[in-house]
Scaffold this motif. Structure first.
Motif, PDB file in Angstrom:
ATOM      1  N   ALA A 589     -47.665 -27.372 -33.668  1.00 15.29           N
ATOM      2  CA  ALA A 589     -46.558 -27.291 -32.712  1.00 15.29           C
ATOM      3  C   ALA A 589     -46.192 -25.839 -32.404  1.00 15.29           C
ATOM      4  O   ALA A 589     -45.612 -25.545 -31.356  1.00 15.29           O
ATOM      5  N   ASP A 590     -46.526 -24.939 -33.282  1.00 14.90           N
ATOM      6  CA  ASP A 590     -46.219 -23.515 -33.076  1.00 14.90           C
ATOM      7  C   ASP A 590     -47.517 -22.719 -33.000  1.00 14.90           C
ATOM      8  O   ASP A 590     -47.560 -21.540 -33.358  1.00 14.90           O
ATOM      9  N   LYS A 591     -48.546 -23.371 -32.515  1.00 16.55           N
ATOM     10  CA  LYS A 591     -49.864 -22.760 -32.521  1.00 16.55           C
ATOM     11  C   LYS A 591     -49.891 -21.419 -31.773  1.00 16.55           C
ATOM     12  O   LYS A 591     -50.607 -20.495 -32.166  1.00 16.55           O
ATOM     13  N   ALA A 592     -49.110 -21.344 -30.705  1.00 14.67           N
ATOM     14  CA  ALA A 592     -49.108 -20.099 -29.926  1.00 14.67           C
ATOM     15  C   ALA A 592     -48.766 -18.910 -30.813  1.00 14.67           C
ATOM     16  O   ALA A 592     -49.366 -17.839 -30.703  1.00 14.67           O
ATOM     17  N   TRP A 593     -47.804 -19.090 -31.712  1.00 10.54           N
ATOM     18  CA  TRP A 593     -47.423 -17.979 -32.587  1.00 10.54           C
ATOM     19  C   TRP A 593     -48.609 -17.555 -33.467  1.00 10.54           C
ATOM     20  O   TRP A 593     -48.900 -16.360 -33.608  1.00 10.54           O
ATOM     21  N   PHE A 594     -49.261 -18.549 -34.045  1.00 11.45           N
ATOM     22  CA  PHE A 594     -50.365 -18.229 -34.963  1.00 11.45           C
ATOM     23  C   PHE A 594     -51.529 -17.557 -34.234  1.00 11.45           C
ATOM     24  O   PHE A 594     -52.189 -16.678 -34.782  1.00 11.45           O
ATOM     25  N   LEU A 595     -51.747 -17.962 -32.993  1.00  9.88           N
ATOM     26  CA  LEU A 595     -52.808 -17.327 -32.206  1.00  9.88           C
ATOM     27  C   LEU A 595     -52.397 -15.923 -31.778  1.00  9.88           C
ATOM     28  O   LEU A 595     -53.164 -14.965 -31.875  1.00  9.88           O
ATOM     29  N   GLU A 596     -51.162 -15.825 -31.317  1.00 10.58           N
ATOM     30  CA  GLU A 596     -50.663 -14.557 -30.784  1.00 10.58           C
ATOM     31  C   GLU A 596     -50.637 -13.473 -31.863  1.00 10.58           C
ATOM     32  O   GLU A 596     -50.793 -12.302 -31.577  1.00 10.58           O
ATOM     33  N   HIS A 597     -50.431 -13.911 -33.091  1.00  7.48           N
ATOM     34  CA  HIS A 597     -50.328 -12.939 -34.185  1.00  7.48           C
ATOM     35  C   HIS A 597     -51.594 -12.886 -35.029  1.00  7.48           C
ATOM     36  O   HIS A 597     -51.562 -12.429 -36.176  1.00  7.48           O
ATOM     37  N   GLY A 598     -52.686 -13.383 -34.463  1.00  6.03           N
ATOM     38  CA  GLY A 598     -53.972 -13.249 -35.139  1.00  6.03           C
ATOM     39  C   GLY A 598     -54.088 -14.040 -36.421  1.00  6.03           C
ATOM     40  O   GLY A 598     -54.948 -13.775 -37.254  1.00  6.03           O
ATOM     41  N   LYS A 606     -58.611 -24.609 -32.243  1.00  3.39           N
ATOM     42  CA  LYS A 606     -59.144 -25.881 -31.742  1.00  3.39           C
ATOM     43  C   LYS A 606     -59.465 -26.829 -32.893  1.00  3.39           C
ATOM     44  O   LYS A 606     -59.190 -28.027 -32.832  1.00  3.39           O
ATOM     45  N   ALA A 607     -60.029 -26.258 -33.967  1.00  2.00           N
ATOM     46  CA  ALA A 607     -60.350 -27.084 -35.131  1.00  2.00           C
ATOM     47  C   ALA A 607     -59.080 -27.697 -35.728  1.00  2.00           C
ATOM     48  O   ALA A 607     -59.097 -28.819 -36.242  1.00  2.00           O
ATOM     49  N   LEU A 608     -57.977 -26.978 -35.630  1.00  2.00           N
ATOM     50  CA  LEU A 608     -56.709 -27.478 -36.160  1.00  2.00           C
ATOM     51  C   LEU A 608     -56.335 -28.802 -35.501  1.00  2.00           C
ATOM     52  O   LEU A 608     -55.989 -29.776 -36.185  1.00  2.00           O
ATOM     53  N   SER A 609     -56.416 -28.850 -34.178  1.00  2.00           N
ATOM     54  CA  SER A 609     -56.052 -30.086 -33.477  1.00  2.00           C
ATOM     55  C   SER A 609     -57.006 -31.215 -33.844  1.00  2.00           C
ATOM     56  O   SER A 609     -56.591 -32.372 -33.990  1.00  2.00           O
TER      57      SER A 609
ATOM     58  N   ALA B 592     -50.163 -21.816 -26.200  1.00  2.00           N
ATOM     59  CA  ALA B 592     -51.295 -21.925 -27.126  1.00  2.00           C
ATOM     60  C   ALA B 592     -52.594 -22.178 -26.362  1.00  2.00           C
ATOM     61  O   ALA B 592     -53.635 -21.601 -26.689  1.00  2.00           O
ATOM     62  N   TRP B 593     -52.536 -23.002 -25.343  1.00  2.00           N
ATOM     63  CA  TRP B 593     -53.750 -23.282 -24.574  1.00  2.00           C
ATOM     64  C   TRP B 593     -54.269 -22.001 -23.914  1.00  2.00           C
ATOM     65  O   TRP B 593     -55.459 -21.704 -23.971  1.00  2.00           O
ATOM     66  N   PHE B 594     -53.354 -21.272 -23.318  1.00  2.00           N
ATOM     67  CA  PHE B 594     -53.773 -20.070 -22.588  1.00  2.00           C
ATOM     68  C   PHE B 594     -54.347 -19.015 -23.530  1.00  2.00           C
ATOM     69  O   PHE B 594     -55.279 -18.296 -23.189  1.00  2.00           O
ATOM     70  N   LEU B 595     -53.794 -18.949 -24.731  1.00  2.00           N
ATOM     71  CA  LEU B 595     -54.319 -18.001 -25.726  1.00  2.00           C
ATOM     72  C   LEU B 595     -55.660 -18.489 -26.270  1.00  2.00           C
ATOM     73  O   LEU B 595     -56.611 -17.731 -26.386  1.00  2.00           O
ATOM     74  N   GLU B 596     -55.701 -19.765 -26.585  1.00  2.00           N
ATOM     75  CA  GLU B 596     -56.885 -20.336 -27.212  1.00  2.00           C
ATOM     76  C   GLU B 596     -58.086 -20.239 -26.281  1.00  2.00           C
ATOM     77  O   GLU B 596     -59.229 -20.143 -26.736  1.00  2.00           O
ATOM     78  N   HIS B 597     -57.832 -20.287 -24.996  1.00  2.16           N
ATOM     79  CA  HIS B 597     -58.922 -20.268 -24.028  1.00  2.16           C
ATOM     80  C   HIS B 597     -59.089 -18.911 -23.356  1.00  2.16           C
ATOM     81  O   HIS B 597     -59.679 -18.802 -22.281  1.00  2.16           O
ATOM     82  N   GLY B 598     -58.530 -17.893 -24.001  1.00  2.00           N
ATOM     83  CA  GLY B 598     -58.741 -16.532 -23.511  1.00  2.00           C
ATOM     84  C   GLY B 598     -58.118 -16.245 -22.159  1.00  2.00           C
ATOM     85  O   GLY B 598     -58.484 -15.292 -21.479  1.00  2.00           O
ATOM     86  N   ARG B 599     -57.165 -17.083 -21.733  1.00  2.00           N
ATOM     87  CA  ARG B 599     -56.502 -16.835 -20.439  1.00  2.00           C
ATOM     88  C   ARG B 599     -55.343 -15.861 -20.585  1.00  2.00           C
ATOM     89  O   ARG B 599     -54.858 -15.322 -19.599  1.00  2.00           O
ATOM     90  N   LEU B 600     -54.858 -15.726 -21.796  1.00  2.17           N
ATOM     91  CA  LEU B 600     -53.830 -14.726 -22.093  1.00  2.17           C
ATOM     92  C   LEU B 600     -54.274 -13.962 -23.330  1.00  2.17           C
ATOM     93  O   LEU B 600     -54.734 -14.574 -24.297  1.00  2.17           O
ATOM     94  N   THR B 601     -54.136 -12.654 -23.289  1.00  2.58           N
ATOM     95  CA  THR B 601     -54.325 -11.893 -24.524  1.00  2.58           C
ATOM     96  C   THR B 601     -53.044 -12.023 -25.337  1.00  2.58           C
ATOM     97  O   THR B 601     -51.988 -12.344 -24.791  1.00  2.58           O
ATOM     98  N   PRO B 602     -53.129 -11.782 -26.645  1.00  2.00           N
ATOM     99  CA  PRO B 602     -51.898 -11.834 -27.440  1.00  2.00           C
ATOM    100  C   PRO B 602     -50.804 -10.925 -26.871  1.00  2.00           C
ATOM    101  O   PRO B 602     -49.633 -11.322 -26.804  1.00  2.00           O
ATOM    102  N   ALA B 603     -51.165  -9.740 -26.434  1.00  2.00           N
ATOM    103  CA  ALA B 603     -50.159  -8.807 -25.908  1.00  2.00           C
ATOM    104  C   ALA B 603     -49.505  -9.383 -24.661  1.00  2.00           C
ATOM    105  O   ALA B 603     -48.285  -9.319 -24.481  1.00  2.00           O
TER     106      ALA B 603
END
Lengths: 689, 689
Positions: A589-598, A606-609, B592-603
């Motif tokens: 549910a907070d995946k964006a945070w984990f991706l955004e912060h490496g 993707k494997a998480l889902s 999360a989708w946009f990050l996971e699919h390289g549509r947004l960089t973390p920054a």
């Protein structure tokens, strides 16, 4: 842990789960299941407001006869001095009828609790026995129309006059009238009224008085105006009302004077000099109400989930190719995605609530006040109240929708669960304000530990230390640390099903979010010319996130500790799997945070889902076991569909069999499977081979 | 676009916004604002169920007298044949009273609409005039207890007997009883009953008959059993009931035979040979109901937002350093985060709804049926019904919480908005099932375009073509394409406020999600031994995502088209800003989708959230303008707090001034600001300088 998941529902597993869930106050739970499993405590649908009020009034008195209402009171006055038992008992009543739970909560928790905690022995002696039996129904008149969240700013005044040795209680304007007060509109005879104490021309902040509001005939006392809050979204068995005071005379000894005293000549004394500290000490004793609301929200959530799970296990809709009967609704992935993570969270919150009730019992039952423990208790109570009540609102809504049109009919219970619990997110503390309270605690803890660091600039050092300084201990702390320390290798090589990895992920997020909030607050504070309010407000969303991530961690750790108490290997394996689902669906549910912060690579994201979906598949056969383990007596459910749907489905199956055997016309199901239903796309999409 | 944001609220801007929002059926909207701005159409709180039913019954007949109810009917029978006007009119009635809207929707939309669309001239001549005036109240008896979503599987049978030249209508078991039928429990005298048509020993699928259910005295007709669905979560002014038929004789000419006819000898004929196609053609004519529900959900959402915004603009809570008065609630960032994105989405959905109503009007009003256009209309109607109703449920809940305890009292309207609209997410098509319907359309469109490609393997080529093949045209298509084509440079260099970038991001996501779903379905289909059902079910969550991303794009494009119709430069600037907020908060919610699919960089992901916060700050001064533009007459609001809160705040300000000028004691506000309120952390956190 070598235990394996049970292969199918098994009563022994259910019983073992119930044992773990029942926990420290199992005796109180079992007692309630026996004493309250009586049709008169079941909810009634379609009542008018006067009918609902009359019934709940009557039941409140009948409840007193069960003895449960004395649990939280001193032994000397007929109670059993069992704080934890008292809160657990309210949690159980909530399964039956939420109006009764709130009405009882007002009488024994808030009104009675305030007399115990804020009053002196003379008040106890005079009133407690009658409060316990409901012979003296009372109100807790704190909130005003103009001030709910910020109760320190209440506008009602109570001014002492040394000549008459009485107080003058007064409502200066409409914004200062007491509002939403349970027991006020119909039954209350006295009220604990909170007001600004003024004596010798000085204000001393908010205090409480015991004030008669109605005589025995129900006539309002002189100077007291009683209004009715009228119909509400729910809880219509509770007579919420409004109280205004037109220079009402209150005898000096009716001040509940445990924390502050006024002498006959008007001299004010208190053992706590600072007005704010005194105020929060007074409020602190009332933390039980907040804990009770969280527990009651949990009960309503469990009941809603049981209804949705059992209906979804019976209800069928849409044919599928090659299947003789229509598909059971719980077999749809998207339905599992709705029900199972909610169920996992409900278990997690149950364990966290159990830990909180234990802490409440131990801290408030201790002979000496441990101020640090009390502060942690208050923060934990606030945070869990938020988590429980928002989870209830979301989950009951989801359960309602999962039952379709049936969910909208009162006879299926969900409508009242939804309506009655809705206010939980904003009463006993507005959830957003409570989140801010939790966040404030975290920020203050941080400052206490690092406030003196030169310029706060040693970020790396600080980050390292934060875990120790800020992360409050939970019951599972030792175990958690061992699991975290045992995580092998690099982050992205570790299985997401490794409990240590999950725990570390929650901890790391909490720490990082807090660290970031502090950095931004500091940066804001050094902006030239910034409006003071904006320093905080510009990052308010980030600050509240610190509280949310904190609560998530507390809850996960409580789940881990709960599992540790389970000795049945198969029940334990089921809990482990459910805990995986709680942890991973929370991260998802907070995946964006984990991706955004490496913290997650896109591939691992993707494997998480996919892992969450796999857990849903594995838990699907155990949905019914997991709700059965709540051990909610049938008498409390009052839900038509869980009784009736099975027979309807059998009738349809029999009809289909008749048609297949040569009944009227072409079988409806068989005729249209290939082309018409919503799952037909799979056929159409499958390549011709 | 050189226009600048208006610097402060301005009635001219509000009026210009109202003009754009009123759109093509402005005349109908203005008419409703005049005709229905009468206290008798305002909601009433605290009624018993019999009172609510009686009032809404009476109003339904009074509504007919306004002439609005004939909008959707042919001119020949007293109507004005204005489909778009008819749907718009229901949207307006929804502001007044949702029970009345549903009761009217049943009578004129479903019951009357079915007679028009499924019946022949003889039915029209005999019944339509009385239907329009409500002299003949009727029901739409489609749903059964056992089948709601999959109505093609209805179990009620209607068997033709050539000897008597009548049909035998029968309910074989409880699962086949008609359920949740509006107008059934009390008022309906006839019903359009859907059942499986059987003649000459053959089934021909679901058809509809006009069946008398009550005589003029209200006595059920022979063989008809009428039950009452009893109290519901809301809509208690609507008499929902259950109908069972015990071998009820129905004359041959009561078959609504536009799509299928039964000759006297029992021979079945139809211009549409395929049973499923025939069934969906019949249903297709009823799309208006789904569109109406979406519109009504929009109205309830607007009203809830107006209440929350106006309360939040007046209500104050918590003092802040250096501020004379407490902080206005709408000034808190987290409050803006709740209200403003919801407001932006409400505007976006309003424009999408307007486009949908226009399409409905044109497609169903055309002399020739355009099958492709009809299919697109149905998909769009399903998708927007989902978006509107879930948005309503979420937003009204949020608005309720944003008003705290006040939001829970019936007198402040939000309780009934919430309770009454709750069922919208599952009636007229369960939202999850409708999402699947939309997804199925997308997958089918894809297959139609690429089904013949060798092995579907040319992924790159396919991906390139998908946009053209799948993305349905919206009104703004040309404009959208120009904006997308104008996006300069590499993705990460483009401003997120560039409309073309936003549009391209929505398009790209839709295409990619769809492409992935198809890849996974194909992979599943080629798995050896897989259960047919699992091919689809294993990726059901992904499949539904295709529908969600599709709807998001449709809605954004409609917003862009709506702005294009705004000629006032300041109103337009405001809409542009609001559209930015809709687009970016939608992307943020799926970050999360946009990050996971390289549509947004973390920054860039972090910058996105900062940009959303910046938009909130810029839109804050215009919140009131944005809700005023809905032009909801005061008579319809029936909300105490938006009348009363202002005076209460003034009373408190006056009291504070008195205290500052030397009234009683120390001023309450000033005394405690520095240490006690929830915003105090900003002080404590600020480094000493």
């Amino acid at each position: 842990m070598t235990s394996t998941l049970p292969s199918q529902p098994d009563p022994a597993v259910t019983a073992a789960l119930t044992d773990v869930l029942d926990g420290r106050w199992a005796e109180v739970r079992r007692g309630a299941r026996e004493q309250l499993a009586d049709p008169r405590f079941a909810p009634v649908y379609g009542e008018t407001i006067p009918e609902a009020r009359a019934r709940v009034s009557r039941l409140t008195t009948e409840l007193a006869a069960t003895g449960a209402t004395g649990l939280g009171f001193p032994v000397a006055y007929g109670g059993t001095d069992d704080q934890g038992g008292s809160v657990t008992s309210i949690e159980m009543i909530a399964f039956c009828d939420l109006s009764l739970m709130v009405k009882g909560g007002v009488q024994w928790g808030l009104f009675g609790g305030a007399v115990v905690a804020l009053g002196s022995q003379r008040h106890h002696e005079k009133y407690l026995a009658d409060i316990i039996t409901n012979a003296l129904p009372g109100c807790f008149a704190m909130t005003e129309t103009g001030h709910g969240s910020d109760v320190q700013q209440l506008r009602t005044t109570c001014t002492y006059d040394p000549v008459t040795e009485t107080f003058d209680l007064h409502t200066p304007h409409d914004a200062a009238r007491k509002d939403y007060i349970g027991n006020a509109a119909q039954d209350g005879r006295m009220a604990v009224v909170f007001a600004q104490l003024i004596t010798q021309g000085q204000r001393h902040g908010v205090h409480a008085w015991l004030v008669p509001i109605r005589d025995e005939d129900g006539t309002p006392c002189p100077g007291v105006t009683i209004g009715d809050d009228g119909p509400k979204a729910g809880l219509n068995g509770v007579d919420n009302g409004r109280l205004s005071f037109d220079h009402v005379t209150v005898p000096r000894d009716m001040l509940l004077d445990h924390y502050g005293q006024v002498a006959a000549d008007g001299t004010y004394t208190s053992s706590i000099e600072n007005e704010t500290r005194r105020f929060f000490s007074m409020l602190g004793t009332l933390v039980r109400g907040r804990v009770s609301v969280g527990g009651a929200a949990g009960s309503a959530t469990k009941l809603a989930l049981e209804i949705a799970v059992r209906y979804g296990d019976t209800r069928r809709q849409f044919a599928a190719p090659g299947e003789e009967r229509e598909i059971v609704v719980n077999d749809y992935l998207v339905h599992q995605r709705k029900l199972l993570p909610a169920l996992a969270t409900t278990y997690a919150l149950h364990f966290a609530q159990g830990e909180l009730v234990s802490t409440l019992h131990d801290v408030q039952g201790a002979s000496e006040l441990d101020e640090k423990a009390q502060r942690e208790l208050e923060s934990r109570a606030a945070g869990l109240k938020v988590a429980q009540t928002w989870h209830a609102t979301r989950t009951i809504q989801m359960a309602r929708e999962a039952c379709g049109g049936q969910g909208y009919l009162s006879e299926n219970r969900l409508a009242s669960l939804k309506a009655d619990t809705d206010v939980f997110t904003t009463f006993e503390g507005d959830n957003t304000v409570l989140l801010q309270l939790v966040a404030k605690g975290l920020l203050t803890g941080y400052r206490d530990a690092f406030g003196s660091l030169d310029g706060w600039g040693k970020a790396a050092f600080v980050a390292e230390q934060v875990r120790e300084a800020v992360l409050e201990r939970t019951a599972a702390r030792g175990l958690v640390q061992r699991l975290v320390d045992a995580v092998p290798g690099r982050d992205e090589d570790v299985s997401m099903l490794d409990r240590g990895w999950q725990l570390a992920a929650f901890e790391d997020r909490e720490r990082h979010v807090l660290d970031g909030a502090i950095r931004r607050l500091r940066k804001g504070a050094s902006t030239p010319g910034i409006r003071q309010f904006d320093i905080f407000n510009n990052v308010q969303d980030h600050v509240l996130r610190t509280a949310e991530t904190h609560i998530d961690r507390i809850v996960l750790e409580a789940f881990v500790a709960g599992i540790e108490r389970c000795t049945d290997p198969r029940a334990r394996a089921l809990l482990e799997k459910l805990c995986d689902l709680y942890a991973l669906s929370t991260i998802e549910a907070d995946k964006a945070w984990f991706l955004e912060h490496g913290r997650l690579t896109p591939a691992r994201g993707k494997a998480l889902s996919a892992t969450v979906n796999q857990l849903l598949r594995e838990l699907r056969p155990h949905m019914r076991t997991l709700v059965d383990a709540f051990a909610i007596p049938d008498e409390w459910k009052a839900c038509a569909i869980i009784e009736e749907e099975h027979d309807r489905q059998e009738a349809m199956a029999a009809e289909d069999a008749r048609i297949r055997a040569g009944g009227y016309g072409t079988p409806a199901v068989a005729a249209s499977v290939a082309t018409t239903d919503a799952t037909a796309t799979e056929l159409e999409m499958a390549p011709a081979q």
